[in-house]
Each structure stands twice: as C-alpha cells, then as structure tokens.
Design a protein around this motif. Structure first.
Motif, mmCIF file in Angstrom:
data_model
loop_
_atom_site.group_PDB
_atom_site.id
_atom_site.type_symbol
_atom_site.label_atom_id
_atom_site.label_comp_id
_atom_site.label_asym_id
_atom_site.label_seq_id
_atom_site.Cartn_x
_atom_site.Cartn_y
_atom_site.Cartn_z
ATOM 1 N N ARG A 134 -3.734 79.015 -13.165
ATOM 2 C CA ARG A 134 -5.106 79.155 -12.644
ATOM 3 C C ARG A 134 -5.601 77.799 -12.133
ATOM 4 O O ARG A 134 -6.211 77.711 -11.069
ATOM 5 N N THR A 170 -15.210 77.086 -13.807
ATOM 6 C CA THR A 170 -14.552 77.421 -12.534
ATOM 7 C C THR A 170 -15.270 76.741 -11.371
ATOM 8 O O THR A 170 -14.622 76.199 -10.464
ATOM 9 N N ASP A 211 -12.248 87.939 -14.520
ATOM 10 C CA ASP A 211 -11.257 87.254 -13.680
ATOM 11 C C ASP A 211 -11.604 87.428 -12.199
ATOM 12 O O ASP A 211 -11.550 86.485 -11.412
#
Lengths: 269, 315
Positions: free
Chosen positions: A93, B99, B143
């Motif tokens: 990721r 993220t 996700d």
C-alpha cells in the motif's frame, strides 16, 4: 510543509499512534533494563570491581549500560513492524502511494524508534537518579548523552530495517535478534570493565559498538570534568578517547547505512 | 485521457508470468480482467501499480510512457488490493488522515471529502472505531474510500467485493459506477462473474500470461452462441458416455461441442431458434442415437460460460 516532510510526518505519526494505543510495548522496553539494574546491582553489590570504575556503586556503573541496552533493543526490534507490514501486504500500500522517496518509510521508522528510546532513557535516568545515580556531565554531557543514544539507535535500527527487507518472515528476524542481543551486551563493557576480561575477549569487546556507546556515556555520567580527548578505553589496538569512541560509532553507522541502502534499495527501487 | 497498455511482459526467473498484455481504456469505462490463478492478472496489476517493474512494454498516458515516471502512475491510480492490508490499530478517520499524509494532501482541505466517503460507504457510525474491530466487509469499504481520497483518474480494484454481503457489494458497485460517471477509468480483476456482468464495459480474459479473449460482455457472449446447452445422459457420466454423447452432435449444423470432459457435455447453439426448438432438436438427436437423457439445460450464455469455454480454447 514540503511533500517529503509531509510523508515522513504521516508515516511516523502512524507509529506514534501505535505506541499510544499499545503502551505495553513501551513499558516492556523499560521493564527489562530495570530488572537488570536491580538484579545485577544486587548480585555484584559487594564485588571488588566497583573499586575500578570511578564509582562506589555497581548500580551507577551499569546505568549507562542499561541505557545503551534500552536503545539497542528498541532499535534492534525496529524492523519487526516493517516485516509485519511486508507480510500483511501493508507495505505494498505504501509502495503504491506517490511517496517522494520510498526511503521515507525508513526515516519515519527510525525517527519513531529514536523518540521512543529517548523517552525510555529519560525515565531510566530519572528513576536511577532517585536511586542515587547522579548525572554529572552538565549540559554538554546531555548533548553527548543524546548523541550516543542517537548513534547507537541509528546503527541498530538500520541493521534491523535492512534485515526486515532481506528476510521473508518476522520469526526469522526475531530469531536473529535473540541470537545477537545477549552476546553483544555481554561482550561489551556494559556490565564489567575491560580490565576484568580475558585477552581474547577484549578484542571482541573493543570492536563492539555497545562498548563504544557505553564508555562515553559512563564518562559523562560520573566525570564532572570529562573531556572528549581523555582516554577512556585501552583496547588491544589503541587507547580510545570519547571522540575516538564516537568516531568509531559514526564510521560503523556509515558502513551500516551503505550496506542497508543496497539491501533496502533492492526492495524499494 | 485514454490509458494504453502496450505489450507488457514479465518473467520470474524462467517462468513467464505475463507474456503479452495490451489494451486501451477510455475515460468512464470499466475493464474487467478475468483469468484463473496464475494467468497473469496479479502480475499485470503489480506492474500497473508500480509494485513490480515489467521486463518490457509501455503504459501510455497522454502519449507519454509513464512507466518511466512511476510517481506519475502512483498519482493517477487509486489501488484496492486483494489483501485487506489495513492498520488495525488506527481508526477509520485516522487511517484516512494517514493516507492523506502519504498522498501529500493537506488534511484540513481533504477532511470533509474523507468523511463524505466514509459516510457514503456506510462507515460514518464506525469511523472512530479501531479498524481491528471492523468486519471484513467494513475493511473492504474503507479500503475503497482510501483509494478514492485523492480523486484518482484510474481505479485498480483487485477483487474488491470478495466476502461481502449483497448490500455491501451493491454499495461498492454504485460507487464504482459514480466514479466512472465522473470520467474515471476502472480496471477490475475479479472472479465474480455477476460483478463483471454488472459493471464491465469490456472484458479481457487472461490465460497463461496472454489474452485469450477480449471484447464487450455482449460481444463475447454472442460470439459463443445463441444458447449454451448442458446435458447429461446419466447422473454420473463416464468418459465413454461423454464421448458418445459428444459424437452425436459433432458436425451438426448450428451446433458446436464446447466440451465433453466435465460432468456434462456442453454445446453452443448458433442461429435464431427459439429455446423450445433447441430443446426439441437436442432431444431428437439423442433419441436418434438411442441415448437416454438425464438432464438438459438450455440457457443464454453468461459470462461464466464465456470464461469457462474461453480457457478451454474450445470456443
């Protein structure tokens, strides 16, 4: 904030959240050095070696060793979460993200380990000071204290991270950590002065980075008039001063970084 | 912008994982990658997400080979991997913030979008719960939310709905459709034929590292025939039974034996006949050969038929 700093901040923030949510890891890292401090100082309380070390307390003598041990074990375990990330696919990721440099993963991990190590060491210093071990090195001594911990943490974090990329499974890394940690600690001056060791062992002890970290720390702890150029260690090859010990640590770090860059670079390229 | 993949190749030591993969994908389109395990799908996805460098080939975007600029690919692509690789210690909001950080997005500017995505994917109530306490379905939805955070131009989804209940699947499908309505392109690797049927504009079937079939789902089904017939002359057909039954239809006009090495014999029917007519023809052929009928199923071909018979190389 530039992109490079932004990604390092995010990556290390993740590890700090882990430490916050799982304080047991931090506490476990403190537990072992305290056990060593308490047990070793009790066992060797009446040993004659205390007359050799510039302090009349064995607890004081091994406190710098316990500090280096804390930094060393924390750093050596630094690769384990990265290996878990690899095993669980989380690293993919990160690698699929548009990081400015994939080495940010390494910097962030190293930064987190260093801060945690420093925290643990501060706790040890505070507790041992209550137990009568005083730090005499002054402000410059604190600088040396931080520098030594940074160098030893960086050295073993780099080794651990390189291993985490070279090996496939976390149990392999854990086995290596188990194999190397105790011999490295005992083949150093963390628990006994070099003069007390047989000739063959002094060679290993003198090459051991743990020794190179313990000796400067011991000097700034107990010698109020410490000097960087003063001889600290009579190795079979040469006498080493504090600057000499620190220089050896710097060189070891450079070599380790170069080797790790090759190993990690292959996986992160 | 059209994404063009040209002749991607990859070998691991002596094993050719991907012999040649080429396709183009226009904005707003969904391309499904089908293929058995080891067909090269995962290798293709790893190359397209820059996790593995190819041995040869190009990925063209705006006419530039972006394989030479892997960070450009990573900027363009949102990736949902097959593994549920989440950080179980973080909460969903923290994970979105993390993220954002690795995507170089300022959290204060993207927080609202992150929360909207979580809400859209039904995770609002659980957004401050640690991911370790999430079900598999919730993790999959999260996700997808993280993959969409930076408004990618291309989504690469590796089996995004595996293990999800029907409501969660439909939620994800609707989000994927919305993404394409806004001009995004999707590469979807899936083993779920219903998903492919529902979503894909184009299908590409990989087999042993090469494309064995490609086209729109409709074209691929039409190519197979008007109907697919599965028949059994007894409950447990032996190889001899199968050969006997297949021999009856060999060379018959408008009929093609697709396979006779399974628990049944499969035929493709070409032409414009009605289903009852087809049934009648099959039965009369079997009767003429003095073979019994245990079961007979006639249906329009579906994606599973296309996939199954494409891999056998019989269609």
């Amino acid at each position: 904030m530039n992109a490079y700093l932004m990604e390092i901040k995010a990556l290390s923030w993740r590890w700090f959240l882990h430490s916050k949510r799982r304080p047991i890891v931090l506490l476990a890292g403190l537990f072992q050095p305290f056990i060593w401090l308490v047990l070793f100082s009790a066992v060797f309380k009446n040993s004659p070696m205390r007359t050799l070390v510039g302090t009349d307390s064995y607890l004081a003598f091994i406190t710098p060793g316990a500090l280096v041990f804390t930094a060393f074990t924390g750093a050596l375990n630094g690769g384990v979460p990265i290996l878990f990330d690899r095993e669980l696919g989380f690293l993919d990721r990160l690698l699929a993200a548009p990081l400015k440099s994939r080495f940010s993963i390494i910097w962030a991990t190293g930064f987190h380990i260093f801060v945690m190590t420093l925290l643990q060491c501060v706790v040890i210093v505070l507790v041992t000071s209550v137990m009568g071990v005083k730090f005499n090195g002054g402000l410059a001594g604190i600088g040396v204290f931080i520098l030594v911990l940074a160098l030893i943490t960086m050295l073993f974090t780099t080794l651990s991270l390189a291993l985490s990329f070279a090996l496939r499974y976390h149990f392999e890394l854990l086995s290596i950590i188990m194999i190397i940690s105790l011999p490295l600690m005992f083949m150093s001056t963390a628990f006994a002065p070099l003069e007390y060791m047989p000739g063959w062992l002094t060679w290993f002890v003198s090459l051991n980075p743990i020794t190179m970290a313990v000796e400067p720390l011991r000097a700034v702890f107990f010698d109020g008039s410490w000097q960087g150029s003063k001889n600290l260690l009579a190795t079979p090859v040469a006498n080493l001063s504090m600057w000499g010990c620190l220089a050896v640590l710097v060189v070891m770090n450079l070599i380790m970084t170069a080797l790790a860059k090759v190993v990690i670079g292959k996986k992160l390229a | 912008m059209t994404l063009e993949i040209k002749d991607l190749k990859k070998s691991y030591k002596d094993v050719a994982a991907l012999r040649s993969l080429s396709f183009s994908l226009s904005p707003g389109r969904i391309l499904a990658l089908l293929g058995p395990n080891g067909a090269g799908k995962s290798t293709a996805i790893k190359i397209m997400t820059t996790l593995v460098p190819p041995d040869g080939g190009q990925i063209l975007w705006e006419g530039r080979d972006i394989l030479r600029e892997p960070r450009k690919i990573r900027d363009l692509v949102g990736y949902v991997s097959q593994e549920l690789a989440m950080d179980k210690v973080l909460t969903a909001v923290e994970f979105m913030q993390f993220t954002a950080g690795i995507l170089h997005l300022k959290w204060r500017d993207h927080r609202d979008r992150a929360l909207q995505l979580l809400d859209r994917l039904g995770l609002k109530e659980a957004q401050d719960r640690q991911i370790g306490k999430y079900s598999g379905g919730m993790k999959r939805r999260l996700d997808l939310a993280t993959a969409l955070l930076h408004n990618p131009r291309i989504l690469i989804l590796d089996e995004p709905t595996t293990g999800l209940d029907i409501e969660a699947r439909e939620l994800i499908w609707s989000l994927i459709r919305d993404f394409t309505k806004e001009g995004g392109s999707v590469i979807l690797a899936s083993h779920d034929f219903q998903e492919v049927q529902q979503l894909a504009d184009e299908v590409l079937i990989l087999d042993r590292g090469v494309v064995s079939q490609s086209g729109t789902p409709q074209a691929l089904k039409e190519q197979l025939g008007q109907f697919v017939v599965r028949l059994q002359t007894r409950e447990y057909m032996t190889a001899r039974d199968q050969e006997q039954a297949a021999a009856v239809f060999a060379g018959q006009t408008g009929l093609r034996v697709l396979n006779h090495d399974d628990t049944w014999v499969a035929l493709a029917v070409q032409g414009e006949s009605a289903m009852s007519e087809v049934q009648g023809t099959i039965l009369s052929h079997l009767e003429g050969a003095d073979l019994p009928v245990f079961s007979l199923n006639v249906q329009h071909p579906n994606m599973e038929d296309v996939y199954r018979f494409s891999l056998r190389g019989d269609s």
